[in-house]
Structure formats: C-alpha cells, structure tokens
Write a protein that holds these residues in place. Structure first.
Motif, mmCIF file in Angstrom:
data_model
loop_
_atom_site.group_PDB
_atom_site.id
_atom_site.type_symbol
_atom_site.label_atom_id
_atom_site.label_comp_id
_atom_site.label_asym_id
_atom_site.label_seq_id
_atom_site.Cartn_x
_atom_site.Cartn_y
_atom_site.Cartn_z
ATOM 1 N N SER A 486 0.865 -1.228 -0.554
ATOM 2 C CA SER A 486 -0.110 -0.563 -0.107
ATOM 3 C C SER A 486 1.098 1.305 0.183
ATOM 4 O O SER A 486 1.616 1.097 1.064
ATOM 5 C CB SER A 486 -0.641 -0.222 1.226
ATOM 6 O OG SER A 486 -0.189 0.024 2.775
ATOM 7 N N LEU A 487 0.541 2.518 -0.988
ATOM 8 C CA LEU A 487 1.638 3.061 -0.559
ATOM 9 C C LEU A 487 0.620 4.148 -0.460
ATOM 10 O O LEU A 487 -0.728 4.465 0.041
ATOM 11 C CB LEU A 487 1.403 3.653 -2.615
ATOM 12 C CG LEU A 487 2.179 2.299 -3.132
ATOM 13 C CD1 LEU A 487 2.631 2.592 -4.661
ATOM 14 C CD2 LEU A 487 3.814 2.325 -2.901
ATOM 15 N N SER A 488 1.667 5.554 -0.033
ATOM 16 C CA SER A 488 0.764 6.488 0.526
ATOM 17 C C SER A 488 0.134 7.518 -0.533
ATOM 18 O O SER A 488 -0.088 7.439 -1.731
ATOM 19 C CB SER A 488 1.859 7.131 1.284
ATOM 20 O OG SER A 488 2.832 8.392 0.097
ATOM 21 N N GLY A 489 -1.345 8.021 -0.300
ATOM 22 C CA GLY A 489 -1.604 9.399 -0.546
ATOM 23 C C GLY A 489 -1.045 10.297 -1.682
ATOM 24 O O GLY A 489 -1.042 10.124 -3.379
ATOM 25 N N GLY A 490 0.360 10.453 -1.403
ATOM 26 C CA GLY A 490 1.367 11.235 -2.008
ATOM 27 C C GLY A 490 1.691 10.430 -3.247
ATOM 28 O O GLY A 490 1.698 10.839 -4.631
ATOM 29 N N GLN A 491 2.133 9.320 -3.164
ATOM 30 C CA GLN A 491 2.894 8.122 -4.130
ATOM 31 C C GLN A 491 2.424 7.778 -4.875
ATOM 32 O O GLN A 491 2.345 8.000 -6.003
ATOM 33 C CB GLN A 491 3.607 7.191 -3.284
ATOM 34 C CG GLN A 491 4.505 7.131 -2.262
ATOM 35 C CD GLN A 491 4.759 6.280 -0.995
ATOM 36 O OE1 GLN A 491 4.650 5.440 -1.032
ATOM 37 N NE2 GLN A 491 6.503 6.863 -1.221
ATOM 38 N N ARG A 492 0.761 8.120 -4.232
ATOM 39 C CA ARG A 492 -0.219 7.045 -5.778
ATOM 40 C C ARG A 492 -1.101 8.214 -6.103
ATOM 41 O O ARG A 492 -1.430 8.027 -7.624
ATOM 42 C CB ARG A 492 -1.633 6.396 -4.819
ATOM 43 C CG ARG A 492 -1.188 5.700 -4.357
ATOM 44 C CD ARG A 492 -2.955 4.734 -3.571
ATOM 45 N NE ARG A 492 -3.532 5.241 -2.103
ATOM 46 C CZ ARG A 492 -4.205 5.819 -1.768
ATOM 47 N NH1 ARG A 492 -5.323 5.224 -3.068
ATOM 48 N NH2 ARG A 492 -4.392 6.314 -1.037
ATOM 49 N N GLN A 493 -0.331 9.767 -5.774
ATOM 50 C CA GLN A 493 -0.884 10.484 -6.591
ATOM 51 C C GLN A 493 -0.262 10.883 -7.962
ATOM 52 O O GLN A 493 -0.513 11.352 -9.371
ATOM 53 C CB GLN A 493 -0.731 12.240 -5.937
ATOM 54 C CG GLN A 493 -1.884 13.029 -6.549
ATOM 55 C CD GLN A 493 -2.671 13.790 -5.774
ATOM 56 O OE1 GLN A 493 -1.644 14.707 -4.747
ATOM 57 N NE2 GLN A 493 -3.342 14.163 -6.034
ATOM 58 N N ARG A 494 1.267 10.304 -7.614
ATOM 59 C CA ARG A 494 2.344 10.504 -8.561
ATOM 60 C C ARG A 494 2.730 9.860 -9.884
ATOM 61 O O ARG A 494 2.848 9.597 -10.629
ATOM 62 C CB ARG A 494 4.012 11.005 -7.937
ATOM 63 C CG ARG A 494 3.920 12.302 -6.920
ATOM 64 C CD ARG A 494 5.557 11.772 -6.654
ATOM 65 N NE ARG A 494 5.420 11.943 -5.400
ATOM 66 C CZ ARG A 494 6.491 11.401 -4.081
ATOM 67 N NH1 ARG A 494 7.625 11.497 -4.461
ATOM 68 N NH2 ARG A 494 6.393 10.928 -3.125
ATOM 69 N N LEU A 495 2.486 8.654 -9.101
ATOM 70 C CA LEU A 495 1.882 7.075 -9.545
ATOM 71 C C LEU A 495 0.646 7.655 -10.669
ATOM 72 O O LEU A 495 1.076 7.146 -12.283
ATOM 73 C CB LEU A 495 1.774 5.934 -9.393
ATOM 74 C CG LEU A 495 3.045 5.287 -8.486
ATOM 75 C CD1 LEU A 495 2.736 4.333 -8.370
ATOM 76 C CD2 LEU A 495 4.312 5.793 -9.653
ATOM 77 N N ALA A 496 0.047 8.130 -10.421
ATOM 78 C CA ALA A 496 -1.494 8.391 -11.379
ATOM 79 C C ALA A 496 -0.939 9.476 -12.412
ATOM 80 O O ALA A 496 -1.021 9.371 -13.547
ATOM 81 C CB ALA A 496 -2.141 8.973 -10.303
ATOM 82 N N LEU A 497 0.160 10.517 -12.187
ATOM 83 C CA LEU A 497 0.245 11.653 -12.886
ATOM 84 C C LEU A 497 1.591 11.059 -14.091
ATOM 85 O O LEU A 497 0.830 11.281 -15.600
ATOM 86 C CB LEU A 497 0.867 12.729 -11.625
ATOM 87 C CG LEU A 497 2.068 14.378 -12.367
ATOM 88 C CD1 LEU A 497 -0.025 14.506 -13.596
ATOM 89 C CD2 LEU A 497 2.662 14.109 -11.389
#
Lengths: 600, 629
Positions: A486-497
């Motif tokens: 499980s990744l943090s919100g910030g990490q997931r956001q960067r992957l989505a970007l």
C-alpha cells in the motif's frame, strides 16, 4: 449502500423470468434433456424396485422356490446399478457445460459493466454488482443443474407413482394421496412466509456488513475519537435484530418440517391400517402391501421436494431478474458521424450543460452553459469554489459523463463524433482520487500507453518525481494495489500523474494533481510538468495558486458558468471571485495584498 | 479498498458484504516510507489449536441446550425410525391376529404408528426451534467477538492487513460457519443418529442380516474418504479462483473511471476471462467429484441391498426368518443409505467452515499491541483548555527493527500550537500517531499533563487527544450524524454551530436535505474538500484538550483552509495543537515550528525565527513564497 435500491417488481412471472435464461441455456439444452432423461430412468428404476421386491416375496419366497429367486435378484441388482450409474451420469453430462454457462454469463456481465457509463456505476454500489457476479450466478447455475431437472423428473415420478399406487390398490392409493394437496398448500404457505423473512434477514445481513465494513474502513476516525462504543452499540443492536429474524425463520422452518414429516406419516399410518385389514380379509396379497408401502415411501421425496424446488425456482427467477436488470441497461452507443472537421484547433466548450441523473428535480443544473476555448498547446487552469463542478467538467471531456446540453469539440470535431476508445486515446486524465490496480507499478503506469517504451516509462516517472519507485522492493515490478504494497496518497498521486503523461497525449486533463504532495516534491513536479505541458493542450483543475501557475491562462467556474478567463495577474485584478478563491479574502476587499506582496 | 479478498465460497456470499463503494480511496494515510513492510504470509498466523479453543469457547456456554437438543433429536429419530418396525409388526402380528378376529394387536400397532408419527413431528419442530436458538446465540457471540476484537486491534495491524481481509473475517467467514451450523450440523446429527438407530434395529431384528448390512460401511467409508481428499483439492482451487474473480471484479468497478479513461476494457476482459476459466474449471471438477461420489456410493448401496435380499430370501425359506422382518429389513436398508448425498453436502460445508473458523481464530488470537490499562488513571483536573504534552526519551522502531524515530525529548506546553514540517518519510506522521496513541513508543513515555498515555482509559484519552487525518471517510448516515461522531449526544444546534465555525455550513445547507442528507444516497455527492471540512467540524465538536491535524487540509482550497485557520485561532484557542502540514500556509498560525528530517527534529523555533534563519525551514519557506507568485 446496504439498502437495496433496485426495485423489487411485485408482479412478475417466475416462468417468464426464467425463460430469459434461454440464450445461455440453449447451448446446453441437449445436455439438460439428457440429464432429465437419466434422472427419469433412474427414478423410474426406484419405482420398479418395490415391484421386484413384491415379485420376490410373493414368488420365490412364498413358493419356497429359490431357483426362481436368481433372475429376480439379478434384475434387482441391474436396476440398482442402472440407478446408481444414471445418477452419476446425470451429473457428469452437465458438469462442464453448466460451468461454461456460468462463465459465459459472468463474462458477459463483466464486459457489460465495463461498457456502461460512469453514471450507471454512480448509482450502483459495487457490492450489488458483485453479488450478481457471484451468488446470483451460482443460484442460476444450480437451478439449471438441479431444481430444473427435478421439477420435471419429480413431477413425472409423482404421477407415475400415483398411477402405480392406484393400480396396486386404488383405495390405499386414495388414502395415501389425500394429504398431498394440503401438504403442498401448507408447504407453499410456510415457504412464502419463510421467503419474506429470508429477504428481511438478507437486508439485515447487508446492513450488518455495512457496519462492519465502515468500522474497519473508518477505524482511524473511530480510534481518534474513541468512538468504538457507539459503533459497537449499533453493531450489537443490529446483530440482535438479525438474531430475531433468524429465530422467526427457524420457527417457520420448524412449522414447515412439522408438516412435511407429520402429514405423510399420518397418511401412511392410515394406509397401513386399511391395508392390513384388507390383507387379513384376503382382499390383498402381502406382497402388494409391501410394494404399496415401498412405493408410498419412495414418493415422499418427490412430494416434499416440490415445495422447495418451486421456492428455488423462485429464487433463481429473482437472480435472473437481477442479472438482466444490469444486462438490459441501455448503453450509449458510439455514433460517430462523418461531420466535416473544422479547422479550429484546441478544446472548445460551447454552451455545455450538465446535471447528474439522480439530482433532485428542483435543483438547477450543475453546469449551466459553459463556454471556454483552450487554444492548441495552451494550459488552462480551472478554478472554482468547492463543489462548483470542476471535476464534473473535466469528466465530460473523455465522455465519462455525457454532457446534457451544448457541445465540446477537440480540434474542431465534436467529441460525440469520435468513438470513445479513440477519444480516450486522445485525452489522458489524472484523477483527483488516484486509483491503483492490483498490478505492478509498471503495469499501472503503462495503462496510459501500452506501447510506450522503457525510456518513456522512465521519463514519465521522472516527470512525476516518482523516484521512490526505485526504492520499492522490486522497483517498477513491485506489486501495488489491494493485493500488494500500500502506497501513501502522495505516492499514488505521483503514479497516477505518470500514468496520465506517459503516452504524451494530445490532450491532458489533470484534476488537482498535486494536492497530496509536500511542498518540496510539489515544486519539483511542477518544474518537470511544465515541460510536458508545453507540448500538449491541457486543462488543470487547481485549488491553489501554485498549481494555477502551471497554466498559461485561468478560467473561473462560478454558478455553473465560466465567470472569467485570463492570466493569474489579470484575474487577481479583475475578478473578485478569483481573488477570494486564491487569497481567501472576502470578495469585496481590495486586491489580495499577501499575493501581491510576494509577486515581486 | 473494500474488496473482499477472500470469499468464503463461490456460493451464497452475502449480498452487501462487499458493498461499500469507497467513499475515499485515500485510506492509506500513512506514508509508505514509514509503513512497516506487509507480512509475506497471506494471512494472520494461527497459533496451533486456536480454532479448537475458539470452538470450545463458543460452544461452552450452551452445553445444556445442546444436550437437550441432542436428546430431542435422539427421541425424534427413534420415533421416526420405528415406522418400518411397526409395519413388520402389523404384518407378522396384526394381520394373523385379525384373521383370528382379534383386532387388538393391529389397533395397537396402528396407534403406535400414528403416535410415533405425531411424536416425531412435534420433536422435529422442537428441535429446529431449539437448535435455531443455539446457532443464533453462537453466531451472535462470534460476530460480537470479531467485531470488538477488530476494533480493539491497533492501527499498525489495520495498516498491515488490507481492510478487505478483515471484513471478510467478520462477514463471509461467519457466513460459512452459519451455513454449517444451520444446515450442516443438523443434517449430520440426523444422519449419524439415523444410521446408528437403523444399525441397531437391523442387528436386533436379525443379527445375521444386520451384520451383513453393516459390512457395507467399510467400502462406504473408503468412498467417503476418497471423496473428501479429492474434493478438498478442488475446493482449494475454486476458492483461489473465486477470490481472484472477486478482486478483479471489485477493482474494476471501484476504479471504473480510470478503467474507461485509459481504455482498459479489453485487457480487463482478457484477464477476467483467464480467472473466470480457472473458476469454471474448478467448479466443473467439483461437480464431477460429486458425480463420481454419488455414482459409486449409490452403486455400493444397491449392490448391498440386493445381497441382503438374496440372503434374506434364503433365511425366510429355511424358516429362520419371518417374512415381515425381511420386509422391514429391506425398508430400513433403503433408509440406511438415503443420507449418502447429504453426507457429501455436509462435508462440503464442513470444509469451508473449518477453513473459516481457523482464520477467525487467527484474527482473535492476535493481541492488540496498544493495550488498555488494567487500572486506568484519570487526567488531573485542569483549569486550562489545553494540556501539556511531554515526550520523554521516546524512541520508535518497527517490529522489523527499522528505527523511525531515534530517542528524543520534547515538551509542548499547554495551549501552544506547534507545526511539524519536513519531507515525506521524515517521521512527522509517526510522531502524531504516537501522541494519539495509535502506536506505543518502543521505549520512553509520552505524557499528558504528566500522566503516561498508556495509563489512560480510551475514553479519557480521547477526551484529551483527538486527531484529524487526511483521509476523510464518511460513515453511512446523515451529514449531521457524521459530525456528531465528535460528540455523541450533541444537539442539532451544536452540530450546526460547529459546521458554521469551520465554514462548512453553506455547502451542507445547500445539499438536498441539508444536514439530514444521507451521504450515501441520492444527491449526496460530497467532494474530497467538503469531506475534510466535515471531518474538521467533527473535531471541533469533540472539543479536545490536544488537537492533532495530520495533513488534514490537503484537499481544501484557500478559502477552506482559511476558515480552518480562523477556527483554530478562535474556537480552538487555548488548545494544545500539533499541525502536520504539507502547506506552509498552515504554519503561519503556529507558535512554534519543528522541522524533522530522517526521524530527528533538526530545527525548533518560532516561525519568524526560522524564516529569518538559514536552516531548512528558511529554504522551504522561501520556495513556498516563490510558488505563490
């Protein structure tokens, strides 16, 4: 969400519902016919057995002629083996085909659900859909395998057995048959009351599941506020209610079984009395009585079973209805028409209106005529108060929702004239809530462009400042999502970007792409993103000044319309709404001093 | 996030067991760099014998009712199974007597037959009601245990195990046991008893025939054993396939926007088809195992019946057996083998229930790392609104040994607002979670007005410390109810006042039903920013002595954030506050700033001091000002 919002049709025909299974059952119709035939012959042999027994008792045993026993014993053995073999064969011939039917239905449902628009998914909780793909499928498959076959077989066996009993002795037959009618009526009566309770218990179970689910998903809040007790009280109340329903269910079941056990016993007792008298009066042979009682016992199961077979058919009909509720849902087919492409470049919204299909009737449209032109290669920031419809507007571009009015054009072509797959290839999106799937980091990012090279992947990860990927246990091959790390919100956001930019799309939509990043990372992402934005036409939803600065121009969404368009500086001077959004100062105040001060 | 990873069975999984559409996907508030690595093992390790102990504990309190139920079903079976025996009596005694014009024996037998029928009816009914009560009490107990235990388990546990897995413990696993209890056990009991009775009756009627009949148990046992082994293998396969299906399905439906936006439909269909095929193959194999079992066992039974009939015929013809007895014998024999199919079904539900019980026992055996004190202390009475927080020699490391926070001391005076800044992974969230006692420190102690947090009862602790996190999960129910979680029993005026103070009143009032809008129903579309405001209103209502904000403003726009800051200055004035922020704008309202780097506090001072200094904060702040241009 536990409350089932799907309407329960009151007047519906079980048969008509079940007939809808035909397209799927068609392929296996001969198998089912074979299964029915096998079961029928097997059940028939069950009925013949008492006759053979009578032959043995009245013949060889009565005559003390043991040589005559062998043919009859051989027949008995043969019948037994045929029965056993056929019961096995009955199952064998439908096993794989029925599993295939279930698979086909489930696959169709899944494919259909992926085609249905997002507005459909807004209305339907995923749990409701999941239960259609799992337990309902199971119910329908089981119906085809068992209740369907035995509804036919048992009715026929019952008829044959009845005829047989009447042939053996009509008086006894009448006595035995008498309770059949009340038995079926009472069974149906209790079944229906039971079904009512079962439905209630299902709903209560659903509510209970909701409490459980929320207590786990919201565990941080419950712990932060020390609210376990409140939740536990609610849970306790609901489990007690469920227990009450379950006990009522048990009571109905008890009544049902009392009838099922009691009535036939009573009839058999009477038949035994009358039979014994008739045997004593030599009006009946012992063998006939034995055969009769055996037959009567053999018929108990078909009679008893009719009740629950019908109940099961009913349940399968409900499952079928639930399945077709989804399958009948209209899709919005692509209707690309060969409209001439106008020369205008960029994205243009003209008079775009939108309201959610489930919005209250008296509420105004969320978007009430949005006019906006984003020039080719330009980055436009979209700002607006919380709940003003920014995210909704961005969802219209890839046609996740269909605008209810007006039109949107990409380089002059109406987006309705482009097929959805083509359109979505042109437009790439990073969502506010970054969803990762159970797959590797690489697979998650390359969703945006399956054919992207390794260099493009690296570049996209760099743009999104997703350097943390290298430190993951298996780098880009690390499994993430529900079944992985499980990744943090910030990490997931960067992957989505990274996912949004990897394919170097012509049109890019970013919905508040930096909200979960810390200041430092945000600055780095912005820097890298500028490069990407230089080569694409982009719409960026922004909550903060720093994000706004990625854009060439800014559009202010207010009251369902674009209230103003201009550069950051222009709008700070000219638009009170914008000033308030960016500085928090009341709209009436002068230009925001804090921001102005830092401009230099 | 709500995926139920492990369905108990492909069958009657509960309708809405997995129904919550995640209101918020950002539940992984903890930063992964700070997260302990997930355990490699799929499931919680189960201590040996835990499942058996759990079963004993569950059944223990119901010993008496269980004994009564057993007695009832024994008598009931005796009554039910006496039927053929009475038929034999009617033929061997009743009919000859009647021929001699003595109707007495036949009347007696018929009366006995009807009496037995009535008795078995009444007892059947009694047994179902009684066992229903026992089952429901056991399930009530079990559900309560799992629920309470899951709530008691510490946050580090919830962060390691996906929510889906815990949820399926309390839903589909309980269902598996329910199925076994409500159908399987009752069936098994009936089967075992009827087999025993019939065996005894057969032996009593004629020991030679009885023995011959009972020998059939040997081949039957072998068939059942082989079925069990083979179906267990298939069962495991089908479970895995079903779990795969469910995960794929839920992920697709919960992520339908990215799925459609990135044109994943075809790839998803292909992946789903693979799992779907595996599932179908396993299903078919299961059906085939069943077919095999039914065929072989029926064949064995029928061969035996023929054998017994032949043997019986010989015995009758040499006069050592009465015809009526043989008749009864054959009737019984057919009944003896009736429950063969039921046995297979029982074995199936037993398999899934045993697996479920094991998993539930594993969850229950897991001790929370943050335990309630045996004899809790109260906080000292305090005239101030805030309380003093002390970290004394506090050190924190994961179970793996990886140190997150090296030993440090820190005092936050009552009423001070402290901002904690630093890069991702610097340990800010861990600091906050220690203060909220989501974790306990590895060594050292954290105090509230001098009292160790570990000495406080949960209720007392939560009156003292409240934490608002970035995640903004909303519970089903109305907006007002969601805010009232902050203080149960709060009046509507208080709820609305809290919303007003945080600047959430306007948007809530504009919802279809205002404060009474159900957040999961029509029109309840609430954006991430709005959810964060609701979370703040909740904290405001709770009115704690110490307030921790962990990235709690990330989705707010500038006006929203300013409303929060205003509330901090007015409503929450005098409270001790710890603010963890990505945004330096939040820092401006702080009395003090801590800059963290790799678990250490590297700078500590007032905002002005730090901005004017030459440290990291000055750099960060400079970068931030730049970004505001």
């Amino acid at each position: 969400m536990a409350t089932n919002q799907t309407p329960v049709p009151v007047h519906r025909s079980t048969v008509r519902s079940l007939l809808r299974l035909w397209p799927y059952a068609r392929e296996v119709r001969w198998r089912i016919v074979g299964s029915v035939a096998a079961a029928l012959i097997a059940s028939g042999s069950v009925l013949v057995v008492p006759l053979v027994l009578r032959g043995i008792v009245d013949g060889p045993i009565a005559d003390h002629d043991l040589r005559a026993l062998w043919p009859l014993a051989g027949l008995l053995l043969l019948l037994g083996l045929v029965e056993a073999g056929l019961f096995g064969v009955r199952r064998v011939i439908v096993a794989r085909p029925l599993a295939r039917v279930e698979r086909a239905m489930r696959g169709d449902l899944y494919a259909k659900l992926q085609r249905l628009p997002v507005s459909f998914h807004d209305r339907w909780p995923s749990g409701q859909l999941l239960s259609r793909a799992t337990s309902d499928m199971f119910t329908m498959r089981l119906f085809l395998a068992f209740p369907l076959v035995f509804l036919i077989v048992n009715s026929l066996v019952f008829l044959t057995g009845t005829v047989l009993m009447f042939t053996l002795d009509w008086r006894l037959g009448l006595i035995t048959l008498l309770p059949a009618a009340p038995l079926m009526v009472l069974t149906r009566h209790f079944e229906s009351r039971y079904a009512e309770l079962a439905r209630r218990s299902q709903d209560q179970n659903g509510d209970l599941a909701t409490v459980i689910e929320e207590s786990i998903l919201g565990i941080r809040i419950l712990k932060a506020f020390g609210r376990h007790r409140t939740m536990a009280e609610r849970f306790k109340r609901q489990t007690r209610e469920l227990r009450g329903t379950e006990l009522a269910k048990a009571d109905q079941l008890a009544n049902l079984w009392a009838v099922i056990v009691g009535l036939p016993e009573f009839a058999l007792g009477c038949a035994l009395a009358v039979g014994a008298i008739r045997v004593a009066n030599d009006e009946l042979t012992t063998g006939t009585l034995v055969a009769f009682l055996s037959t009567a016992l053999a018929l108990r199961w078909p009679v008893e079973s009719l009740g629950w077979l019908l109940a099961y058919a009913n349940e399968a009909a409900t499952a079928t209805d639930r399945f077709f509720e989804v399958m009948d849902e209209p899709e919005h087919p692509d209707q690309p028409s060969g409209h001439p492409v106008r020369a205008e470049q960029g994205i243009r919204f003209s008079g775009v209106r939108f309201r959610y299909p489930d919005a209250p009737a008296d509420s105004p449209d969320l978007l009430r005529g949005v006019d906006l032109h984003i020039r080719s290669g330009e980055t436009m920031a979209l700002v607006g108060a919380t709940g003003s419809g920014k995210t909704t507007l961005t969802a219209l571009l890839p046609r996740l929702y269909e605008a209810t009015g007006g039109r949107i054009t990409l380089d002059g072509t109406d987006i309705r004239d482009i097929t959805r797959p083509q359109l979505r290839e042109l437009v790439s999106v990073a969502f506010e809530e970054p969803t990762l799937f159970s797959a590797t980091v690489r697979e998650n990012v390359l969703m945006g462009a399956p054919d992207a090279t390794a260099e493009q992947l690296t570049a996209a990860l760099e743009t999104a400042q997703a350097g943390f990927v290298e430190r993951l246990p298996a780098g880009v091959e690390t499994q993430v999502g529900e079944q992985g790390l499980s990744l943090s919100g910030g990490q997931r956001q960067r992957l989505a970007l990274a996912r949004a930019v990897v394919g170097e799309p012509d049109f890019l939509v970013l919905d508040d792409p930096l909200s979960a990043l810390d200041v430092h990372t945000e600055a780095l992402v912005e820097q890298a993103l500028r490069q990407v934005l230089g080569g694409t036409t982009a719409l960026v939803v922004a909550h903060r000044p720093s994000t706004v600065l990625l854009a060439d121009r800014v559009a202010v969404l207010d009251q369902g319309r674009i209230a103003a368009v201009g550069t950051h500086q222009e709008l700070l001077k000219s638009s009170p709404v914008y000033r308030e959004l960016m500085s928090g100062e009341a709209a009436t105040g002068p230009a925001a001093p804090a921001l102005e001060g830092s401009t230099a | 996030m709500t995926t139920t990873v492990e369905p108990a069975k492909s069958g009657k999984s509960d309708e809405s067991a997995k129904s919550a559409k995640p209101a918020d996907t950002a539940t992984g508030a903890a930063e992964a760099e700070e997260l302990p690595p997930p355990d490699e093992g799929e499931d919680i390790p189960v201590p040996p014998g835990a499942a058996r102990t759990l079963l004993r504990e569950l059944l223990g309190p119901h010993r008496r009712p269980i004994a009564v139920a057993m007695l009832v079903v024994m008598v009931q079976q005796a009554a039910l199974q006496s039927g053929p025996l009475l038929v034999a009596l009617a033929m061997d005694r009743g009919i000859p007597a009647l021929r001699d014009h003595d109707s007495g024996p036949l009347v007696a037998v018929i009366a006995a037959y009807l009496g037995c029928g009535l008795l078995s009816t009444v007892l059947q009914r009694a047994f179902i009601r009684l066992s229903g009560r026992i089952n429901q009490d056991i399930l009530l107990d079990l559900r309560g245990r799992i629920f309470r235990h899951a709530q008691r388990l510490s946050l580090d546990f919830h962060e390691r195990y996906t929510s889906g897995r815990i949820i399926s413990r309390a839903t589909s696993d309980v269902d598996a046991l329910r199925e076994l209890l409500s159908e399987g056990l009752q069936e098994l009991l009936t089967v075992v008893l009827s087999v025993c009775y019939i065996a005894v009756v057969l032996l009593v009627m004629d020991w030679r025939l009885g023995l011959a009949a009972l020998v059939s148990f040997l081949p039957m046992y072998l068939i059942v054993r082989s079925f069990r082994r083979r179906s267990l293998r298939v069962y495991r396969r089908s479970r895995t396939a079903a779990a795969g299906l469910i995960v794929k399905f839920s992920e697709t439906m919960n992520g339908i926007r990215p799925v459609q936006a990135f044109r994943r439909e075809a790839a998803n269909n292909a992946a789903f088809d693979t799992t779907n095929r595996q599932s179908a193959a396993a299903t078919a194999d299961g059906l085939l195992e069943m077919a095999r079992y039914v065929g072989f066992s029926r064949a064995t039974a029928n061969v035996w019946i023929t054998g017994v009939v032949v043997l019986g015929a010989f015995l009758v013809s040499d006069g050592s057996l009465e015809l009526g007895v043989l008749t009864a014998f054959v009737l019984y024999l057919r009944r003896l083998y009736d429950p063969i199919d039921q046995l297979a079904m029982f074995l199936n539900s037993y398999q899934s229930a045993a697996a479920a019980l094991e998993k539930m026992a594993g969850l229950l055996a897991h001790e929370p790392t943050v335990a309630e004190p045996a004899s809790p202390l109260d906080l000292p009475a305090n005239a101030l609104k805030g309380r003093e927080v002390g970290f004394e020699q506090v050190r924190f490391a994961y179970r793996t040994g990886k140190e997150v926070l090296p030993s440090f001391d820190l005092v936050l005076p009552a009423g001070q607002t402290t901002a904690v800044v630093g890069a991702t992974g610097a340990g800010k969230s861990t600091l906050a979670k220690l203060l909220a006692r989501f974790y306990d420190p590895t060594s050292g102690r954290i105090t509230l007005d001098g009292v160790d947090l570990r000495e406080l009862s949960t209720a007392e602790l939560r009156r003292g410390v409240v934490m608002v996190t970035q995640e903004s999960f909303l519970f089903s129910g109305t907006v007002a109810e969601n805010i009232a979680i902050g203080r149960p029993g709060a009046t509507r005026e208080e709820v609305e006042q809290a919303a007003r103070e945080i600047g959430a009143y306007e948007f809530i009032a504009a919802l279809p039903d205002g404060f009474d809008t159900d957040v999961r129903k029509r029109g309840g579309r609430i954006s991430a920013g709005q959810r964060q405001l609701v979370a703040f209103a909740r904290a405001l209502l709770a009115d704690p002595a110490v307030l921790i904000l962990d990235e709690a403003t990330s989705s707010l726009d500038v006006p929203g954030e300013q409303a929060v800051q205003r509330a901090m200055r007015t409503v929450l004035a005098g409270r001790t506050a710890v603010i963890i922020a990505h945004r330096l704008s939040t820092v401006e309202i702080a009395d003090r700033v801590l800059v963290m780097d790799q678990g250490r506090i590297v700078e500590d001072g007032t905002p002005t001091e730090l901005i004017d200094g030459r440290g990291r904060f000055a750099d960060l702040h400079h970068a931030w000002r730049e970004s505001l241009v």
